[in-house]
Design an enzyme around this catalytic site. Structure first.
Site, PDB file in Angstrom:
ATOM      1  N   GLN A 117      48.718  39.428  61.657  1.00 27.32           N
ATOM      2  CA  GLN A 117      49.851  39.627  62.563  1.00 27.32           C
ATOM      3  C   GLN A 117      49.962  41.133  62.812  1.00 27.32           C
ATOM      4  OE1 GLN A 117      53.818  38.937  61.042  1.00 27.32           O
ATOM      5  NE2 GLN A 117      54.591  38.276  63.055  1.00 27.32           N
ATOM      6  N   ASN A 142      69.140  28.552  54.221  1.00 28.86           N
ATOM      7  CA  ASN A 142      67.712  28.321  54.351  1.00 28.86           C
ATOM      8  C   ASN A 142      66.930  29.276  53.459  1.00 28.86           C
ATOM      9  OD1 ASN A 142      65.152  27.614  55.456  1.00 28.86           O
ATOM     10  ND2 ASN A 142      65.293  29.369  56.842  1.00 28.86           N
ATOM     11  N   HIS A 195      44.273  55.435   6.726  1.00 35.65           N
ATOM     12  CA  HIS A 195      44.962  56.649   7.155  1.00 35.65           C
ATOM     13  C   HIS A 195      44.080  57.506   8.054  1.00 35.65           C
ATOM     14  CE1 HIS A 195      47.198  55.699   3.443  1.00 35.65           C
ATOM     15  NE2 HIS A 195      46.034  55.755   2.830  1.00 35.65           N
TER      16      HIS A 195
END
Length: 455
Positions: free
Chosen positions: A71, A165, A359
């Site tokens: 689009q 809606n 460690h």
């Protein structure tokens, strides 16, 4: 069934260069949530309509079962669906979803599709205490839906309606194509509304059905960073609720973030402010300490992750103990009862059962046997500036504190490395290897005395 997902919006209110549908919710793009739900409905055709940032959206999706329509101008939802029409199968219904409405459940959509069947138009509606901004559902005296009126086009009577809606609808594809061809944009927005097909259907006497979600959050969309943050909290709350129902103990359900898929066994305990990303599996009896970040990892039964650990693409064996403040990087595989302590980093290494690095150590590109003790300050020097090499430490070895193992190097079974050793050659099994300057005491030595300056 065809499914069309509208994902062409500009998202101006997001104030971001990133297309709106690519903003993350729970660690993955909004659109990815919608596509995942759509796939669960087994559509015959799945079309995403893109616009702004379309190339980035295509790259994110990158799946052969999804096709795209474009689009170029944002002229409304009806216009967006028009762009996908040539890809749709006329013999099955079309369901329209939205790329910025990510949390609609598949069960809700199945109910809508089931209510509409093959020949009716179905609309997903919801009742809101505050319907501001939504299109109102207009029904006649018999309760039939006759039209949807957008907020800007509604009169006072219609504005008082609380049924709105959601934009999600399903209808026969052949009729949809006919109705879309008749849409007009003579409205306050100057757009072609998809919702106008409701009025077309009513005028033709086509039955219009509706379905309703179980929860309002299923229909919430994202138009701003504020709404995105609100939806994130809603989603995280729902995920936490499901974990609790599955028997997981959450010390504070409001303080956990799941950004992927978290699978938990029985009697798992998770402390506050933990983040789980990607696919994470926690076995029976696993305990996760506060502020842990775990990504794409498997933590096996009975293991304990202490606070402030970071674990990524790693496997932690059963009954192991990690942390606090430990980091397991990609490729780490720990067998059962392995201890990785505070400020220890492990990367691309395999450590066998009952071994410990408690460690301040770095174990990278290493294979470590069983019952190995790695002393504080130990480093596997795996990189020469151009290439990486592996270190092999066999079973029952003892690595003294502050040791550097310059790879490639092997420590034999049962070998001991004295503290401070820099190992550049293999250490034989069962032997003590030491590499450091000999200790010397200088008799009669005195510290320098600061000289007094003349007045």
């Amino acid at each position: 069934m065809n499914i069309v997902i509208l994902a062409a919006g500009l998202g101006k209110r997001m104030r971001s260069a990133l297309p709106k549908v690519l903003h993350p919710l729970a660690g993955k793009p909004l659109l990815a949530h919608v596509i995942e739900t759509a796939r669960s409905l087994s559509p015959t055709r799945l079309v995403v309509v893109v616009g702004h940032g379309g190339d980035r959206v295509r790259d994110m999706v990158g799946a052969p079962d999804v096709t795209f329509a474009t689009q170029d101008q944002q002229l409304g939802t009806g216009h967006a669906v028009m762009q996908a029409l040539d890809q749709l199968d006329d013999t099955v219904p079309t369901l329209v979803l939205y790329g910025d409405v990510p949390l609609t459940r598949a069960e809700t959509l199945n109910a809508l599709v089931g209510a509409a069947g093959q020949d009716h138009l179905g609309v997903l509606t919801v009742h809101l205490d505050d319907p501001t901004g939504y299109g109102r559902i207009v029904r006649d005296a018999t309760g039939r839906i006759t039209r949807i009126v957008e907020q800007k086009d509604a009169n006072e009577t219609q504005l008082a309606i609380h049924e709105v809606n959601t934009g999600i609808l399903v209808c026969p594809t052949a009729r949809l194509k006919t109705w879309l061809a008749t849409l007009r944009n003579d409205n306050a927005q100057g757009e072609y509304y998809l919702t106008d097909v409701i009025e077309r259907a009513a005028s033709e006497g086509l039955p219009i059905t509706s379905a309703h979600p179980l929860a309002e959050w299923e229909t919430l969309g994202v138009n701003s960073k504020v709404q995105l943050a609100e939806l994130e909290r809603i989603h995280q709350r729902n995920l936490a609720q499901q974990l609790l129902e599955d028997g997981v103990t959450l010390i504070d359900p409001a303080r956990i973030d799941i950004r992927g898929r978290l699978t938990c066994g029985r009697d798992v305990v998770i402390d506050i402010d933990c983040i789980f990303e990607g696919n994470v599996t926690l076995g029976d009896g696993v305990r996760i300490g506060a502020h842990a970040v775990i990504r794409d990892a498997a933590i096996q039964a009975g293991a304990e992750i202490l606070p402030f650990c970071h674990i990524e693409q790693a496997t932690v064996g059963a009954q192991s103990r990690i942390g606090p403040y430990a980091r397991l990087r990609p490729g780490t595989e720990l067998a059962e009862d392995v201890h990785i302590g505070n400020f220890v980093e492990v990367k691309n290494s395999q450590i066998a059962a009952h071994s410990k690095a408690n460690h301040l150590a770095y174990v990278g590109d290493a294979t470590v046997g069983s019952r190995v003790n790695i002393g504080a300050g130990t480093i596997t020097c795996n990189y020469d500036g151009a290439n990486k090499f592996r270190t092999i430490i066999e079973d029952d070895a003892f690595i003294g504190s502050d040791t550097q193992l310059v790879a490639p190097v092997r420590v034999g079974r049962g070998a001991t490395l004295g503290a401070g050793t820099t190992l550049t050659k293999d250490a034989p099994e069962g032997q003590l290897t030491v590499s450091r300057a000999r200790q010397t005491t200088v008799n009669g030595w005195q510290r320098p005395v600061k000289q007094k300056k003349d007045a």
